[in-house]
Design an enzyme around this catalytic site. Structure first.
Site, PDB file in Angstrom:
ATOM      1  N   SER A  11     117.108  47.435  65.854  1.00  0.00           N
ATOM      2  CA  SER A  11     116.113  48.437  65.472  1.00  0.00           C
ATOM      3  C   SER A  11     114.778  47.804  65.100  1.00  0.00           C
ATOM      4  CB  SER A  11     116.644  49.291  64.323  1.00  0.00           C
ATOM      5  OG  SER A  11     117.029  48.487  63.220  1.00  0.00           O
ATOM      6  N   ARG A  32     121.251  40.884  73.924  1.00  0.00           N
ATOM      7  CA  ARG A  32     122.462  40.222  74.408  1.00  0.00           C
ATOM      8  C   ARG A  32     123.212  41.041  75.448  1.00  0.00           C
ATOM      9  NH1 ARG A  32     125.819  39.093  69.164  1.00  0.00           N
ATOM     10  NH2 ARG A  32     125.087  41.231  68.772  1.00  0.00           N
ATOM     11  N   TYR A  49     120.105  51.864  68.547  1.00  0.00           N
ATOM     12  CA  TYR A  49     119.367  51.387  67.376  1.00  0.00           C
ATOM     13  C   TYR A  49     118.209  52.296  66.972  1.00  0.00           C
ATOM     14  CZ  TYR A  49     122.015  47.097  67.961  1.00  0.00           C
ATOM     15  OH  TYR A  49     123.032  46.183  68.062  1.00  0.00           O
ATOM     16  N   SER A 140     109.043  48.101  55.361  1.00  0.00           N
ATOM     17  CA  SER A 140     108.864  48.570  56.740  1.00  0.00           C
ATOM     18  C   SER A 140     110.193  48.947  57.378  1.00  0.00           C
ATOM     19  CB  SER A 140     108.187  47.475  57.576  1.00  0.00           C
ATOM     20  OG  SER A 140     108.823  46.223  57.358  1.00  0.00           O
ATOM     21  N   LYS A 193     115.293  40.614  47.882  1.00  0.00           N
ATOM     22  CA  LYS A 193     115.289  42.059  47.595  1.00  0.00           C
ATOM     23  C   LYS A 193     116.536  42.727  48.157  1.00  0.00           C
ATOM     24  CE  LYS A 193     114.171  43.254  51.947  1.00  0.00           C
ATOM     25  NZ  LYS A 193     114.812  44.219  52.853  1.00  0.00           N
ATOM     26  N   ASP A 246     108.559  45.739  49.164  1.00  0.00           N
ATOM     27  CA  ASP A 246     109.813  45.726  49.915  1.00  0.00           C
ATOM     28  C   ASP A 246     110.984  46.133  49.022  1.00  0.00           C
ATOM     29  OD1 ASP A 246     111.285  45.459  52.192  1.00  0.00           O
ATOM     30  OD2 ASP A 246     111.025  43.306  52.415  1.00  0.00           O
ATOM     31  N   ASN A 258     121.447  47.733  53.336  1.00  0.00           N
ATOM     32  CA  ASN A 258     121.978  47.051  52.152  1.00  0.00           C
ATOM     33  C   ASN A 258     122.318  48.058  51.051  1.00  0.00           C
ATOM     34  OD1 ASN A 258     121.713  43.921  52.515  1.00  0.00           O
ATOM     35  ND2 ASN A 258     119.857  44.784  53.406  1.00  0.00           N
ATOM     36  N   GLU A 283     122.481  41.652  55.594  1.00  0.00           N
ATOM     37  CA  GLU A 283     121.985  40.336  55.185  1.00  0.00           C
ATOM     38  C   GLU A 283     122.188  40.065  53.697  1.00  0.00           C
ATOM     39  OE1 GLU A 283     121.036  37.732  56.641  1.00  0.00           O
ATOM     40  OE2 GLU A 283     120.044  38.162  58.542  1.00  0.00           O
TER      41      GLU A 283
END
EC number: 1.1.1.94
Length: 340
Positions: A11, A32, A49, A140, A193, A246, A258, A283
């Protein structure tokens, strides 16, 4: 017009490719899966996405590095932290000249505790095919960027000219880009963050409200600043777009993967169950491990990170972790902002 390769067709990579295409550049988007790239080239969509979004026809999809990288003038890396080294190793042999690299990924390598720009530099050390490294970061969400909603980000590099080059490459009426000389601070803020967003999601899953979320965000920013300044970042960076900005968008929006992962954990799902349901990289989980280990090594007080680490990796009940956070020794608020 410049020839730009965007490596990573998720995305965020797709949204950034749209910004570059809107600015008149020749964009090669590398993914990929052949069926995904066929969809992009034939229907100009990336439904997996960015559902219900039509991408500019000037974006071409590729799966092969050699074809995609021929004659490119810049590369944008938008891949997970765990894939960054392998990706750089794959692209370097096909670069005909030294080109600037811009990365828009957020994380810290758990095994080495290296920032992403450090990882990229290490993988290029023997070839010198990368002329400069710049990070693009800030509040963003890809979905909103793809809808061309007003967004502001910052770009940082050790090379001021590289930062200005990146600013000129991306900036338009809907996508405002600032420069910042603090590469360390921008990378640390963007990576850490995600930890705080996970923690905010956990508190939501536990049924806690806005008071708790505000506490986690505010004290979370304090510990991000403590670790960042110890690593050489400038304190002011953490009050900017890549820090506070962020943090706000990632901790308060249902777009945040997250935050959503954290909510599931707070609701009682295991980490394996969460990752299966998400179907994409979170992440913040790997970054929590890296940041916790860094805080122990550098003797930096990071109670929110430590509490989340205990939940994710030691199986501590989230309610217990919250109680232990609230029961910590009395502290002075301001004196603990930039020191443990």
């Amino acid at each position: 017009m410049q020839k730009i390769a965007v490596i990573g067709a998720g995305s965020w990579g797709s949204a950034l490719a749209m910004v570059l295409a809107d600015n008149g550049h020749d964009v090669r988007l590398v993914g990929r899966r052949q069926e995904q790239m066929d969809e992009l080239n034939e229907r100009h969509t990336n439904e997996s996405y960015l559902p219900n979004i039509e991408l500019p026809t000037t974006i071409r999809g590729y799966t092969g590095m050699e074809e995609a990288l021929g004659g490119v003038e810049a590369i944008v890396l938008v891949v997970p932290t765990k894939a960054m080294r392998e990706t750089v190793r794959k692209i370097v042999p096909y670069l005909q000249k030294a080109v600037p690299v811009i990365h828009a990924s957020k994380g810290i390598e758990p095994a080495t505790h290296k920032r992403i720009s450090e990882m990229i530099a290490e993988e290029d050390a023997s070839t010198n095919r990368i002329s400069s490294i710049t990070v693009l970061s800030g509040p963003s969400h890809a979905e909103e960027v793809a809808l061309r909603q007003p967004t502001t980000v910052t770009v940082a590099s050790a090379d001021d000219e590289a930062a200005k080059y990146t600013q000129n490459l991306f900036m338009n009426q809907q996508f405002r880009v600032y420069t910042n000389p603090d590469l360390i601070g921008v990378e640390i803020g963007g990576a850490l963050k995600n930890i705080i967003a996970l923690a905010c999601g956990v508190t939501n899953g536990l049924g806690y409200g806005d008071n708790t979320k505000a506490a986690i965000m505010t004290r979370g920013l304090a510990e991000i600043s403590r670790l960042g300044t110890t690593m050489g970042a400038k304190p002011l960076t953490f009050s900017g777009l890549s820090g506070l900005g962020d943090l706000i968008v990632t901790c308060t929006s249902v777009h945040s993967r997250n935050w959503r992962a954290g909510r599931m954990i707070g609701e009682g799902l295991s980490m394996d169950e969460v990752l299966e349901k998400m179907g994409m990289v979170v992440e913040g989980i790997r970054t929590t491990q890296a940041a916790y280990e860094l805080s122990e090594k550098l003797e930096i007080d990071m109670p929110v990170t430590k509490a989340l680490y205990s939940v994710l990796f030691n199986g501590i009940d989230p309610y217990q972790a919250a109680e232990e956070l609230m029961g910590r020794v009395k502290r002075h608020e301001v004196e603990s902002l930039y020191r443990s």
